[in-house]
Design a protein around this motif. Sequence first.
Motif, short mmCIF file in Angstrom:
data_model
loop_
_atom_site.label_atom_id
_atom_site.label_comp_id
_atom_site.label_asym_id
_atom_site.label_seq_id
_atom_site.Cartn_x
_atom_site.Cartn_y
_atom_site.Cartn_z
N ASN A 2 6.83 -25.95 -53.30
CA ASN A 2 6.64 -27.21 -53.17
C ASN A 2 5.62 -27.70 -51.91
N LYS A 3 4.49 -27.69 -52.08
CA LYS A 3 3.90 -28.21 -50.99
C LYS A 3 4.00 -29.53 -50.45
N LYS A 4 3.96 -29.86 -49.08
CA LYS A 4 4.02 -31.23 -48.96
C LYS A 4 2.61 -32.23 -49.41
N GLU A 87 9.19 -44.80 -44.00
CA GLU A 87 10.19 -44.24 -44.62
C GLU A 87 9.85 -43.89 -46.29
N LEU A 90 6.57 -41.28 -46.08
CA LEU A 90 6.84 -40.02 -45.95
C LEU A 90 7.86 -39.09 -46.72
N GLY A 91 8.58 -40.26 -47.28
CA GLY A 91 9.81 -39.41 -48.49
C GLY A 91 9.00 -39.02 -49.36
N HIS A 92 7.87 -39.58 -50.01
CA HIS A 92 7.38 -39.17 -51.08
C HIS A 92 6.34 -37.97 -50.62
N LEU A 93 5.79 -37.93 -49.43
CA LEU A 93 5.18 -36.90 -49.20
C LEU A 93 5.90 -35.56 -48.97
N GLU A 94 7.12 -35.59 -48.50
CA GLU A 94 7.88 -34.57 -48.44
C GLU A 94 8.42 -34.02 -49.89
N LYS A 95 8.52 -34.82 -51.05
CA LYS A 95 8.52 -34.57 -52.21
C LYS A 95 7.40 -33.81 -52.88
#
Length: 211
Positions: A2-4, A87, A90-95
């Motif tokens: 899972n790439k950022k 928030e 960045l939360g969606h980018l981490e997914k």
Amino acid sequence: MNKKGILVVISGFSGSGKGTITKQLLTNYPNTYALSISATTREPRPGEVDKQDYFFVSTEEFENMIQQDAFMEFAQYVNNSYGTPKEYVLGHLEKGLDVVLEIDIQGALKVKKAYPDALLLFVSPPSAKELKRRLKERGTEDASVIDSRLSRACQEAEGVEHYDYFVINDNLEECVQQVHSMIQNEHAKTARNLVLIENIRAELKSFVKGE
């Protein structure tokens, strides 16, 4: 693996079709992109839904978010404030989702300064004459508003060189595919894969050592 995700900023002249391009990206690739939702102090318009169209907050709440450094960027337009919540993005980018911010040039440059890895795309018609024609054909604004939008476009044109890509929207379908390809090609850039490269190096060295 899972790439950022990549933070993508899409800007453009009023009438360039940037909003339509963004919507089409989300429609065509729902598992690839997420749209950043802005926080605003303005009142909801008919049909708008909180946490779907905007995060509707009070002026006091907005000021508190500023104090808490909760925004990637924020600005004021016609006595109302707008901001991009960190928030949520960045939360969606981490997914692993590529998050699209549809903001103006001032906000885009603020985001790029804070997040140098952000990908900036500027959308434009093929000519200024075509831009004026599109604004007129909308049929929703009078001549003074159109003149105001053209004046703003003239100012925005001075900062376009700060963007990573200049995208001509002459054919919507082709433009959407081009934008999608630009974003996805970014994932293959060496600078975005340094951790993976280092892991492969370490594994290769272990093979050579017979481990």
